[in-house]
Scaffold this active site. Structure first.
Site, short mmCIF file in Angstrom:
data_model
loop_
_atom_site.label_atom_id
_atom_site.label_comp_id
_atom_site.label_asym_id
_atom_site.label_seq_id
_atom_site.Cartn_x
_atom_site.Cartn_y
_atom_site.Cartn_z
N GLU A 210 -6.91 4.24 7.94
CA GLU A 210 -6.75 5.68 7.63
C GLU A 210 -7.99 6.22 6.96
O GLU A 210 -8.36 7.39 7.15
CB GLU A 210 -5.49 5.88 6.76
CG GLU A 210 -4.23 5.69 7.59
CD GLU A 210 -3.00 5.27 6.80
OE1 GLU A 210 -3.00 5.38 5.57
OE2 GLU A 210 -2.04 4.80 7.44
N GLY B 65 2.92 -1.26 4.32
CA GLY B 65 2.89 0.16 4.02
C GLY B 65 4.30 0.66 3.72
O GLY B 65 4.82 0.48 2.61
N GLY B 66 4.93 1.27 4.72
CA GLY B 66 6.25 1.92 4.55
C GLY B 66 7.26 1.08 3.80
O GLY B 66 7.92 1.57 2.86
N GLY C 104 2.35 2.04 10.77
CA GLY C 104 3.24 3.19 10.63
C GLY C 104 3.92 3.61 11.91
O GLY C 104 4.51 4.69 11.99
N ASN D 262 0.86 -1.19 0.00
CA ASN D 262 0.00 0.00 0.00
C ASN D 262 0.90 1.24 0.00
O ASN D 262 1.49 1.58 1.02
CB ASN D 262 -0.89 -0.03 1.25
CG ASN D 262 -1.73 1.23 1.41
OD1 ASN D 262 -1.83 2.04 0.48
ND2 ASN D 262 -2.33 1.39 2.59
N TRP D 263 0.99 1.89 -1.16
CA TRP D 263 1.91 3.03 -1.29
C TRP D 263 1.36 4.30 -0.68
O TRP D 263 2.07 5.31 -0.57
CB TRP D 263 2.24 3.27 -2.77
CG TRP D 263 2.96 2.14 -3.43
CD1 TRP D 263 3.40 0.98 -2.84
CD2 TRP D 263 3.34 2.06 -4.81
NE1 TRP D 263 4.02 0.18 -3.79
CE2 TRP D 263 4.00 0.82 -5.00
CE3 TRP D 263 3.19 2.90 -5.92
CZ2 TRP D 263 4.50 0.40 -6.23
CZ3 TRP D 263 3.69 2.49 -7.15
CH2 TRP D 263 4.34 1.26 -7.29
N LYS D 264 0.09 4.30 -0.32
CA LYS D 264 -0.56 5.49 0.27
C LYS D 264 -0.34 6.71 -0.64
O LYS D 264 -0.28 6.57 -1.85
CB LYS D 264 -0.06 5.73 1.69
CG LYS D 264 -0.12 4.44 2.53
CD LYS D 264 0.01 4.67 3.99
CE LYS D 264 0.03 3.32 4.71
NZ LYS D 264 -0.01 3.43 6.14
N GLU E 277 -5.16 -5.49 10.60
CA GLU E 277 -4.20 -4.41 10.78
C GLU E 277 -4.44 -3.70 12.11
O GLU E 277 -5.26 -2.78 12.19
CB GLU E 277 -4.33 -3.40 9.65
CG GLU E 277 -4.05 -3.98 8.29
CD GLU E 277 -3.51 -2.92 7.34
OE1 GLU E 277 -2.39 -3.07 6.88
OE2 GLU E 277 -4.22 -1.92 7.10
N HIS F 204 -9.49 0.47 5.09
CA HIS F 204 -8.20 0.79 5.73
C HIS F 204 -8.45 1.76 6.89
O HIS F 204 -9.27 2.66 6.78
CB HIS F 204 -7.23 1.40 4.71
CG HIS F 204 -5.83 1.46 5.23
ND1 HIS F 204 -5.43 2.43 6.11
CD2 HIS F 204 -4.77 0.65 5.04
CE1 HIS F 204 -4.16 2.22 6.43
NE2 HIS F 204 -3.74 1.14 5.79
N SER G 275 3.52 -2.39 10.33
CA SER G 275 4.98 -2.37 10.46
C SER G 275 5.62 -3.72 10.15
O SER G 275 6.63 -4.09 10.78
CB SER G 275 5.40 -1.85 11.85
OG SER G 275 4.92 -0.53 12.02
C1 PEP Z 1 -0.75 -0.08 6.16
O1 PEP Z 1 -0.99 1.12 6.17
O2 PEP Z 1 -1.54 -0.87 5.58
C2 PEP Z 1 0.45 -0.55 6.84
C3 PEP Z 1 0.50 -1.79 7.20
O3 PEP Z 1 1.43 0.39 7.03
P1 PEP Z 1 2.89 0.12 7.69
O4 PEP Z 1 3.43 -1.16 7.09
O5 PEP Z 1 3.70 1.32 7.30
O6 PEP Z 1 2.67 -0.02 9.16
#
Ligand code: PEP
Length: 252
Positions: free
Chosen positions: A99, A236-237, A175, A10-12, A169, A97, A215
């Site tokens: 967010e 994500g990151g 994040g 997920n590049w956001k 999640e 998600h 994470s």
């Molecule tokens: C996400 O936003 O779906 C996620 C898992 O982010 P991160 O890996 O950065 O925690």
């Protein structure tokens, strides 16, 4: 048991067009150590077409969208419909998600409509859910997750479930650099599978893929993916760095 192993990025709201194309070219070069692993990237909307073209027919590699509208079409300025996504060869969409729930106040009712629209347009759904830190601390995390699953998935059939992947999640891990321990992830994933068995059937529960997100990175993916009920990750990151994302893909 026919559940798939999936690593999704997920590049956001990150990358320029050039960066998006470069990233996907680098990921395409990765020789999966396990050829069955599905790779999915979720670029920002404007880059989906080019990313899908760049991926072209790379084996087990797909493009997704980070959101879609609960409306089918019409006067909804700024919205992107499932039909539009289908028309640019987008195969997956993220729904629910944290967010989107937190910053855009998306409700379970809207999530149901989004999933319906996606499925109607042959787009696979990755449905996200998870508890807040205070719910984890107050040990109400299982009831929170059960409610999120029941309130949304009860609107769908067991056949619909063939095109739905789940992503647990925990919000406190997204994040933050803090990851659920393999035991915490396994306990929740086993509970999610039990909830699916209660809602649908044991067969449905055994066949659905459940991803872990929060994470997950190149260092901890192997341990998390080794858990019996963890079928992959929503990243994500770490999905913004081709080397890290490829290491995660090769962690099965
Ligand atoms: C996400 O936003 O779906 C996620 C898992 O982010 P991160 O890996 O950065 O925690």
């Amino acid at each position: 048991m026919s559940r798939k192993k999936i690593v999704a990025g997920n590049w956001k709201m990150n990358t320029s067009l050039n960066e998006a194309i470069y990233l996907v070219q680098q990921i395409s070069k990765n020789k999966n150590t396990n050829s069955e692993v599905l790779k999915i990237v979720f670029p920002p909307f404007p880059f989906i077409t080019e990313v899908a073209k760049t991926i072209n027919n790379s084996a087990n590699f797909y493009t997704g969208a980070q959101n879609c509208s609960e409306f089918l079409n019409g006067a909804y300025t700024g919205e992107v419909s499932a039909l539009m996504l289908q028309s640019v060869n987008c195969n997956y969409v993220l729904v629910g998600h944290s967010e989107r729930r937190q910053y855009f106040n998306e409700t379970n009712q809207q999530l149901v409509l989004k999933i319906k629209n996606a499925l109607q347009h042959s787009i696979n759904v990755i449905f996200c859910f998870g508890e807040k830190l205070e719910e984890r601390k107050g040990t109400t995390h299982f009831t929170t997750v059960e409610k999120q699953l029941n309130q949304v998935l009860s609107h769908f059939t067991e056949t619909d479930l063939h095109n739905i992947t789940l992503a647990y999640e925990p919000i406190w891990a997204i994040g933050t650099g803090e990851t659920a321990s393999p035991q915490q992830a396994q306990d929740m994933h086993a509970f999610v599978r039990k909830t699916i068995a209660n809602l649908f059937s044991t067969k449905a529960a055994n066949n659905i893929s459940i991803l872990y997100g929060g994470s997950c990175n190149a260092q901890n993916a192997k341990q998390l993916f080794a858990c019996a009920d963890v079928d992959g990750g929503l990243i994500g990151g770490a999905s913004l760095k081709a080397d890290d994302f490829c290491t995660i893909i090769n962690s099965f």
